[in-house]
Design a protein around this motif. Structure first.
Motif, PDB file in Angstrom:
ATOM      1  N   ALA A  18      10.646  58.109 -16.657  1.00 52.64           N
ATOM      2  CA  ALA A  18      11.685  58.729 -17.476  1.00 52.64           C
ATOM      3  C   ALA A  18      11.174  59.005 -18.895  1.00 52.64           C
ATOM      4  O   ALA A  18      11.646  59.918 -19.567  1.00 52.64           O
ATOM      5  CB  ALA A  18      12.912  57.825 -17.529  1.00 52.64           C
ATOM      6  N   ASP A  19      10.177  58.234 -19.335  1.00 53.58           N
ATOM      7  CA  ASP A  19       9.628  58.379 -20.677  1.00 53.58           C
ATOM      8  C   ASP A  19       8.374  59.245 -20.723  1.00 53.58           C
ATOM      9  O   ASP A  19       7.711  59.328 -21.753  1.00 53.58           O
ATOM     10  CB  ASP A  19       9.284  56.990 -21.245  1.00 53.58           C
ATOM     11  CG  ASP A  19      10.508  56.112 -21.366  1.00 53.58           C
ATOM     12  OD1 ASP A  19      11.593  56.650 -21.678  1.00 53.58           O
ATOM     13  OD2 ASP A  19      10.385  54.892 -21.131  1.00 53.58           O
ATOM     14  N   GLY A  20       8.009  59.875 -19.619  1.00 52.20           N
ATOM     15  CA  GLY A  20       6.795  60.693 -19.565  1.00 52.20           C
ATOM     16  C   GLY A  20       5.828  60.142 -18.539  1.00 52.20           C
ATOM     17  O   GLY A  20       6.227  59.449 -17.606  1.00 52.20           O
ATOM     18  N   TRP A  21       4.562  60.406 -18.730  1.00 57.11           N
ATOM     19  CA  TRP A  21       3.533  59.966 -17.792  1.00 57.11           C
ATOM     20  C   TRP A  21       2.917  58.662 -18.272  1.00 57.11           C
ATOM     21  O   TRP A  21       2.655  58.475 -19.455  1.00 57.11           O
ATOM     22  CB  TRP A  21       2.448  61.023 -17.660  1.00 57.11           C
ATOM     23  CG  TRP A  21       2.926  62.214 -16.904  1.00 57.11           C
ATOM     24  CD1 TRP A  21       3.553  63.308 -17.413  1.00 57.11           C
ATOM     25  CD2 TRP A  21       2.838  62.417 -15.494  1.00 57.11           C
ATOM     26  NE1 TRP A  21       3.857  64.184 -16.407  1.00 57.11           N
ATOM     27  CE2 TRP A  21       3.417  63.665 -15.211  1.00 57.11           C
ATOM     28  CE3 TRP A  21       2.319  61.682 -14.441  1.00 57.11           C
ATOM     29  CZ2 TRP A  21       3.499  64.188 -13.930  1.00 57.11           C
ATOM     30  CZ3 TRP A  21       2.388  62.200 -13.160  1.00 57.11           C
ATOM     31  CH2 TRP A  21       2.974  63.437 -12.914  1.00 57.11           C
ATOM     32  N   GLU A  22       2.666  57.772 -17.333  1.00 56.93           N
ATOM     33  CA  GLU A  22       2.076  56.478 -17.631  1.00 56.93           C
ATOM     34  C   GLU A  22       0.807  56.312 -16.793  1.00 56.93           C
ATOM     35  O   GLU A  22       0.831  56.500 -15.582  1.00 56.93           O
ATOM     36  CB  GLU A  22       3.089  55.399 -17.248  1.00 56.93           C
ATOM     37  CG  GLU A  22       2.754  54.024 -17.720  1.00 56.93           C
ATOM     38  CD  GLU A  22       3.913  53.089 -17.413  1.00 56.93           C
ATOM     39  OE1 GLU A  22       3.754  52.280 -16.484  1.00 56.93           O
ATOM     40  OE2 GLU A  22       4.952  53.187 -18.094  1.00 56.93           O
ATOM     41  N   ALA A  23      -0.288  55.980 -17.439  1.00 55.83           N
ATOM     42  CA  ALA A  23      -1.564  55.798 -16.747  1.00 55.83           C
ATOM     43  C   ALA A  23      -1.870  54.323 -16.577  1.00 55.83           C
ATOM     44  O   ALA A  23      -1.590  53.514 -17.458  1.00 55.83           O
ATOM     45  CB  ALA A  23      -2.687  56.456 -17.549  1.00 55.83           C
ATOM     46  N   SER A  24      -2.437  53.986 -15.429  1.00 52.82           N
ATOM     47  CA  SER A  24      -2.883  52.614 -15.188  1.00 52.82           C
ATOM     48  C   SER A  24      -4.088  52.645 -14.266  1.00 52.82           C
ATOM     49  O   SER A  24      -4.189  53.501 -13.395  1.00 52.82           O
ATOM     50  CB  SER A  24      -1.755  51.777 -14.575  1.00 52.82           C
ATOM     51  OG  SER A  24      -1.370  52.304 -13.321  1.00 52.82           O
ATOM     52  N   ASP A  25      -5.008  51.701 -14.501  1.00 54.75           N
ATOM     53  CA  ASP A  25      -6.136  51.619 -13.578  1.00 54.75           C
ATOM     54  C   ASP A  25      -5.665  50.882 -12.337  1.00 54.75           C
ATOM     55  O   ASP A  25      -4.636  50.215 -12.348  1.00 54.75           O
ATOM     56  CB  ASP A  25      -7.338  50.919 -14.225  1.00 54.75           C
ATOM     57  CG  ASP A  25      -7.080  49.455 -14.494  1.00 54.75           C
ATOM     58  OD1 ASP A  25      -5.995  49.134 -15.023  1.00 54.75           O
ATOM     59  OD2 ASP A  25      -7.954  48.627 -14.185  1.00 54.75           O
ATOM     60  N   THR A  26      -6.397  51.026 -11.277  1.00 52.40           N
ATOM     61  CA  THR A  26      -6.008  50.371 -10.032  1.00 52.40           C
ATOM     62  C   THR A  26      -7.248  49.917  -9.295  1.00 52.40           C
ATOM     63  O   THR A  26      -8.326  50.493  -9.445  1.00 52.40           O
ATOM     64  CB  THR A  26      -5.146  51.304  -9.154  1.00 52.40           C
ATOM     65  OG1 THR A  26      -4.638  50.565  -8.057  1.00 52.40           O
ATOM     66  CG2 THR A  26      -5.941  52.486  -8.651  1.00 52.40           C
TER      67      THR A  26
END
Length: 179
Positions: A18-26
């Motif tokens: 809802a706040d935009g794009w969120e990046a995370s490593d996996t």
């Protein structure tokens, strides 16, 4: 390890929130099949929103798997021939080329239920011996509705994830630390 050297992959998830794009490593430790990767991506979405699973192999190729809720995923690989020579890359190229890794086992014993070795209807177009094309393979319009046309996607070199994240307005601060 491959031939005495460590094979290095980088994987990240870009999830729309809802706040935009969120990046995370996996971590790919538990990913053995494309289904595992898709489920990993779906798990990163809180509201069945769009998730982009990004895989990169030593700057040789990158792949994007787009998951929109329960819809069928879309896949793009920057260099199919290079990707097909790696474990995670072959998982993507096999899907794009209609190859089933289990076909080799099925052909040893007629386990597919067909008579006299007759091919399944789904396998008629797939040629397991066909060479993997050099260059991009898959859905070149995978990011078009998000602002990156096929031409731009195919032109990406080097750090493709950063270019994609920039286009989406996604912060890369957390991911840069793990690269």
């Amino acid at each position: 390890m491959t031939s005495g050297r460590v094979t290095v992959y980088f994987a990240a998830l870009l999830a729309r929130t809802a706040d935009g794009w969120e990046a995370s490593d996996t971590e790919l430790d538990d990913v053995e099949t494309l289904t595992d990767l898709i489920e990993l991506a779906r798990g990163a979405s809180k509201d069945d929103d769009t998730v982009l699973a990004f895989l990169e192999h030593e700057d040789a190729w990158f792949g994007v798997v787009r998951v929109d809720g329960e819809d069928d995923p879309h896949i793009y690989v920057s260099d199919a021939a290079a990707a097909a020579r790696t474990s995670y890359g072959s998982m993507l190229t096999d899907e794009l080329l209609g190859r089933d890794p289990e076909d080799d086992l099925d052909s040893l014993v007629d386990l597919d239920g067909t008579e006299d070795g007759e091919p399944d209807q789904d396998d008629e177009d797939a040629d397991p011996d066909a060479p993997v094309p050099v260059g991009p393979l898959g859905d070149g319009d995978i990011l078009a509705d998000l602002g990156m046309e096929e031409k731009e996607l195919k032109a990406l070199e080097g750090d493709a994830l950063e270019s994609i994240a920039d286009m989406l307005g996604c912060s890369m601060e957390g991911l840069e630390a793990v690269r």
